[in-house]
Design an enzyme around this catalytic site. Structure first.
Site, PDB file in Angstrom:
ATOM      1  N   GLU A   1       0.728  -1.240  -0.091  1.00  0.00           N
ATOM      2  CA  GLU A   1      -0.142   0.082   0.067  1.00  0.00           C
ATOM      3  C   GLU A   1       0.964   1.372  -0.098  1.00  0.00           C
ATOM      4  O   GLU A   1       1.929   1.181   0.699  1.00  0.00           O
ATOM      5  CB  GLU A   1      -0.968  -0.044   1.307  1.00  0.00           C
ATOM      6  CG  GLU A   1      -1.796   1.135   1.546  1.00  0.00           C
ATOM      7  CD  GLU A   1      -2.424   1.248   3.001  1.00  0.00           C
ATOM      8  OE1 GLU A   1      -3.630   1.816   2.749  1.00  0.00           O
ATOM      9  OE2 GLU A   1      -1.801   0.693   4.009  1.00  0.00           O
TER      10      GLU A   1
ATOM     11  N   LYS B   1      -9.821   0.307  -2.427  1.00  0.00           N
ATOM     12  CA  LYS B   1     -10.173  -0.205  -0.663  1.00  0.00           C
ATOM     13  C   LYS B   1     -11.661   0.050  -0.591  1.00  0.00           C
ATOM     14  O   LYS B   1     -12.052   1.155  -0.630  1.00  0.00           O
ATOM     15  CB  LYS B   1      -9.298   0.601  -0.122  1.00  0.00           C
ATOM     16  CG  LYS B   1      -9.268   0.025   1.677  1.00  0.00           C
ATOM     17  CD  LYS B   1      -8.035   0.865   2.120  1.00  0.00           C
ATOM     18  CE  LYS B   1      -7.971   0.550   3.778  1.00  0.00           C
ATOM     19  NZ  LYS B   1      -6.801   1.270   4.337  1.00  0.00           N
TER      20      LYS B   1
ATOM     21  N   CYS C   1      -4.419  -3.378   3.964  1.00  0.00           N
ATOM     22  CA  CYS C   1      -4.028  -2.868   5.275  1.00  0.00           C
ATOM     23  C   CYS C   1      -5.300  -3.211   6.235  1.00  0.00           C
ATOM     24  O   CYS C   1      -5.763  -4.371   6.673  1.00  0.00           O
ATOM     25  CB  CYS C   1      -3.741  -1.291   5.039  1.00  0.00           C
ATOM     26  SG  CYS C   1      -2.658  -0.852   6.736  1.00  0.00           S
TER      27      CYS C   1
END
Length: 479
Positions: free
Chosen positions: A233, A290, A341
């Site tokens: 990321e 995301k 994440c």
């Protein structure tokens, strides 16, 4: 891990409800303050605010557990309470699934249960084991008879939990294809005062340089050529489509390794946090956006209200735009599902990639913000979550971080390769491609939903019993 729930039960036993809140609050502070200590790298008040907020919620919920202790068979109700409390914290007041009991079990004999009923079932078994230990202690403290029978029941409960090591939940015995993969950890400058543009270009340069070094090792025969390369990321904080120099840097690195590379990229218009698949000579061809954004990091909850209280909301002036679907990147035999994440802690998001067809998973992470002063907690906790996710889905996971800890994880949760912190490193390993679904993925959210619903019903029963008892006694009761 079972000792924490056990001690909470003993502390709550026969307490008044007001005292139960205080006990839960103290327990919550003792748990969340060290668990979230890595937030001090953002700001001490961010650490304090989140830890205190979570502790207050835990304290309020502890009142419910105290009521459940009045029921017959209360150890089962305590197990359900932990599942319900974790389910609530993962959704309200903002989604924050950190600190679930299941996520402490990577590498433990209990972990195999995650493939049967997912992390909620694993949390349930750990909590029930703790409650049974408390029951045994309370039996002994009260001098009750049949202590041997209570000890036997407690040992049997622990045995069931530990039997997770014997469950045939891993598909290793079946014919399978394996592929070589690589994770690139390019590292990030320690200096937090670097201008954003310099930092962003430096981080991208670091990952490109590490990838070119990998390509040189592949060319010399020192490493096998990977079928897929994973960058973390924020490996570029500048949109390659808007910055030609960044595009060229990534493109040269992809051409050097001559393999598909999943790049963590921030894209503009609208602002999105993405995994962007790059192919040699073609550039970016597909993206995953995301879906679960970080509260107070990628969006500001209650922005209009908080803006009246503090100017700190301007630290994130524009909310990120979330994605809304699973994306599977298809390259050769690989069907790669990506989570970014924070998303590693959300069972449904990981499961959606698997049920969409992924036979390999990637977790892209940027841990630099939380490790500036040397804390490793955030990265270590996320790798532990990824290991449980691997077991739950029976999928290998490539976990790539900007600064570490990066890891390649086998479907049984074993770590095949890992890096240290604050170093440039490249990991490679052969991993299996799995296509079957575990029972946990087939059951989806049902174990959590059923356990939570039963706990709510048990709590309603406990409240009714308490009210009836109070009326019979004609006293204010336990309030």
């Amino acid at each position: 891990a079972a000792l924490g729930p056990a001690l909470l039960v003993i502390a709550l036993y026969r307490q008044r409800l007001r005292g139960s809140f205080v006990i839960g609050l103290v327990f919550g502070l003792a748990f969340f303050v060290p668990l979230l200590s890595w937030l001090v790298n953002v700001a001490w008040y961010a650490w304090a605010a989140l830890a205190i907020a979570e502790a207050v919620i835990f304290g309020l919920l502890a009142v419910g557990q105290r009521l459940l202790l009045g029921l017959p068979g209360w150890p089962l109700a305590v197990g359900g309470w932990w599942v319900a409390a974790e389910a609530m914290r993962s959704r309200w007041p903002y989604a924050f699934p950190w600190g679930r009991l299941a996520m402490s079990q990577a590498g433990a004999p209990t972990a195999g249960w995650a493939a049967v009923g997912g992390p909620p079932l694993l949390s349930f078994l750990v909590a029930v084991t703790g409650a049974m230990l408390a029951w045994l202690v309370l039996y002994a403290m009260n001098g009750r008879r049949r202590l041997a029978l209570a000890a036997l029941a407690t040992a049997a409960t622990a045995g069931v939990a530990l039997a997770g090591a014997l469950l045939p939940v891993d598909g290793a015995g079946f014919a399978q294809r394996t592929v070589p993969v690589a994770a690139v950890q390019g590292d990030v400058p320690h200096a937090r005062s670097l201008p954003d543009l310099l930092r962003a270009s430096t981080v991208t340069d670091n990952h490109a340089a590490a990838t070119r070094a990998l390509a040189a090792e592949v060319a010399s025969g020192a490493r096998p050529a990977p079928d897929m390369v994973i960058w973390p990321e924020n490996s570029t904080d500048l949109d390659p489509g808007e910055y030609p120099a960044i595009y060229a840097t990534i493109s040269r690195a992809v051409a050097a390794i001559n393999r598909p590379v999943l790049v963590g990229a921030l894209l503009e218009n609208p602002l999105r946090n993405t995994g962007q698949l790059w192919l040699p000579r073609r550039g970016p061809v597909a993206i995953y956006v995301k879906r679960q954004l970080v509260p107070f990091g990628e969006y500001i909850p209650f922005r209009s209200l908080l803006a009246r209280i503090t100017p700190l909301v301007n630290l994130q002036p524009v909310n990120f735009t979330p994605g809304h679907r699973a994306v599977v990147f298809r390259q050769g035999a690989i069907r790669l599902g990506d989570v970014i994440c924070y998303e590693v802690g959300f069972d449904g998001l990981v499961r959606s990639e698997v049920t969409a067809g992924a036979n390999l998973l990637a977790v892209q992470s940027n841990d630099a913000t939380f490790e500036v002063d040397g804390q490793s907690g955030e990265s270590t906790q996320q790798v532990a979550m990824a290991r449980i996710d691997a077991i739950t889905s029976d999928r290998a996971i490539v976990y790539a971080s900007t600064t570490g800890e990066s890891a390649i994880i086998a479907p049984d949760g074993a770590v095949l390769a890992r890096t240290g912190l604050w170093q440039r490193a490249v990991l490679d390993a052969r991993v299996p491609l799995r296509s079957g679904l575990t029972l946990a993925d087939r059951l989806a959210g049902w174990p959590e939903g059923v356990l939570t619903a039963l706990t709510i019903l048990a709590l309603a029963w406990a409240i009714a019993r308490a009210v009836a008892g109070t009326r019979r006694r004609g006293t204010p009761g336990t309030t």
